[in-house]
Design an enzyme around this catalytic site. Structure first.
Site, short mmCIF file in Angstrom:
data_model
loop_
_atom_site.label_atom_id
_atom_site.label_comp_id
_atom_site.label_asym_id
_atom_site.label_seq_id
_atom_site.Cartn_x
_atom_site.Cartn_y
_atom_site.Cartn_z
N HIS A 126 0.81 -1.22 0.00
CA HIS A 126 0.00 0.00 0.00
C HIS A 126 0.84 1.28 0.00
CE1 HIS A 126 -3.75 -2.07 0.39
NE2 HIS A 126 -3.48 -2.59 1.56
N HIS A 165 -6.68 -6.93 -0.45
CA HIS A 165 -6.74 -5.48 -0.61
C HIS A 165 -5.88 -5.09 -1.82
CE1 HIS A 165 -7.50 -6.02 3.78
NE2 HIS A 165 -8.39 -5.07 3.55
N ASP A 250 -5.24 -12.51 3.38
CA ASP A 250 -6.52 -12.05 3.92
C ASP A 250 -7.69 -12.41 3.01
OD1 ASP A 250 -5.46 -10.33 2.05
OD2 ASP A 250 -5.47 -8.56 3.33
#
Length: 350
Positions: A126, A165, A250
């Site tokens: 990120h 994500h 995740d």
């Protein structure tokens, strides 16, 4: 001697992500414990990596940002954003987290090992060039890609991101760069809000960003369709000289932050495809960096399954009970695969 390295260091446990934070040191401890109890640790080389130098981090991040992270750590710690904490040893851990990837690449390109898994934290995908976010300080795989270009003179790097994500930082850093083909499979809409299949790069990088914005409750069937119908054919057309993986776990059905339906063994299925691809196009050169994954049992099993594939071991640790949040979103997920295939065909003729 094993041709697979696992990079790990106790310093990673000293990165303080904040009280009650899901990205915690136990993620690494549980994975190491399971590698030991399954005896997988005897089939790999567990190595303590070197630190990345500031100059190596500067391949991606400007000095002002690097200095700001160090300043927060030296002042006793603080928050870069509501999710991203810097503790007193977080800067040191972040240098060694990126250093694991660089150490792995040096050993891979020297022929000492074939592949490596960086069991490191803080994670990286990120982090943009100028901003830490989403639990990430420095962008480990972005630094690794630039390092490989600078040190080893390669010009085609394939980065596959299976974290649930979207890796907005990697995308942003290479969005106008045709030396990196970035492919992400992620839950959408979800944090950080980026990753539409229409985001495909700009300028020289147009067509070199490929996003699979998958609906919640997507399971293994759709992921493997994406690999077999789009990702592997695309990568074979690209002919990368190095395969990097941003390995978040995740997407597991038990993860507290996401709503996907992958199993621990699903990651072995994806890793097998990538290892086979690396063997076909770049002499097996493949490096995996840990990203997310917040159920301690699931992340440990999924990491062990990934490392076992890298090491050529048949070990697979299965989930004791497979449960999910409702029925899989197979039909909608396959529609996303079709949409992505249609979007990339004009660029890659697959």
């Amino acid at each position: 001697m094993s041709r697979t390295a696992v990079f790990y260091d106790p310093l990673y446990l000293e990165h303080d992500s904040g009280l009650g934070h899901p990205e915690r040191a136990e993620r690494l401890e549980r994975a190491m414990e399971l590698m030991e109890s399954t005896r997988l640790v005897d089939k790999v080389r567990v190595l303590s990596p070197r630190d990345a130098t500031v100059e190596e981090i500067e391949l991606v991040h400007p000095r002002a940002y690097i200095d700001s992270v160090k300043r927060v750590a030296d002042s006793g710690g603080g928050w870069l954003d509501p999710d991203t904490h810097v503790g007193t040893r977080s800067y040191e851990a972040a240098l060694r987290s990126a250093g694991a990837a660089l150490d792995g690449l040096e050993r891979i390109f020297s022929g000492e090992i074939d592949n490596a898994f960086c069991l490191a934290r803080p994670p990286g995908h990120h982090a943009t060039a100028t901003r830490g976010m989403g639990f990430c300080l420095f962008n480990n795989n972005a630094v690794a890609a630039r390092f490989a270009m600078e040190r080893f003179g390669i010009s085609r790097v394939f980065i596959l991101d299976w974290d649930a994500h979207h890796g907005n930082g990697i995308q942003d850093i290479f969005y106008r760069d045709d030396r990196v083909l970035y492919v992400s499979l992620h839950q959408y809409p979800h944090y950080p809000g980026t990753g539409s299949y229409r985001e495909m790069g700009e300028g020289k990088g147009e067509g070199y960003t490929v996003n699979f914005p998958l609906p919640a409750r997507t399971g293994e069937e759709v992921y493997l369709q994406a690999f077999d119908r789009v990702i592997v054919p695309l990568a074979l057309r690209y002919q990368p000289e190095l395969v990097l993986v941003s390995a978040g776990y995740d997407g597991h059905f038990s993860d507290p932050l996401c709503s996907m339906l992958l199993k621990s063994t699903s990651y072995a299925e994806m890793a097998e495809r990538l290892k086979r691809l690396a063997g076909e196009v770049c002499g097996g050169r493949m490096l995996v960096c840990l990203e997310g994954g917040y159920n301690l049992t699931a992340v440990a099993r999924s990491i062990v399954n990934t490392v076992a594939v890298l090491a050529g071991d048949e070990l697979r640790v299965e989930d004791e009970e497979v449960t999910g949040r409702g029925l899989p979103a197979s039909e909608r997920g396959l529609e996303v695969v079709e949409a992505v295939l249609g979007a990339v065909r004009p660029y890659w003729k697959i």
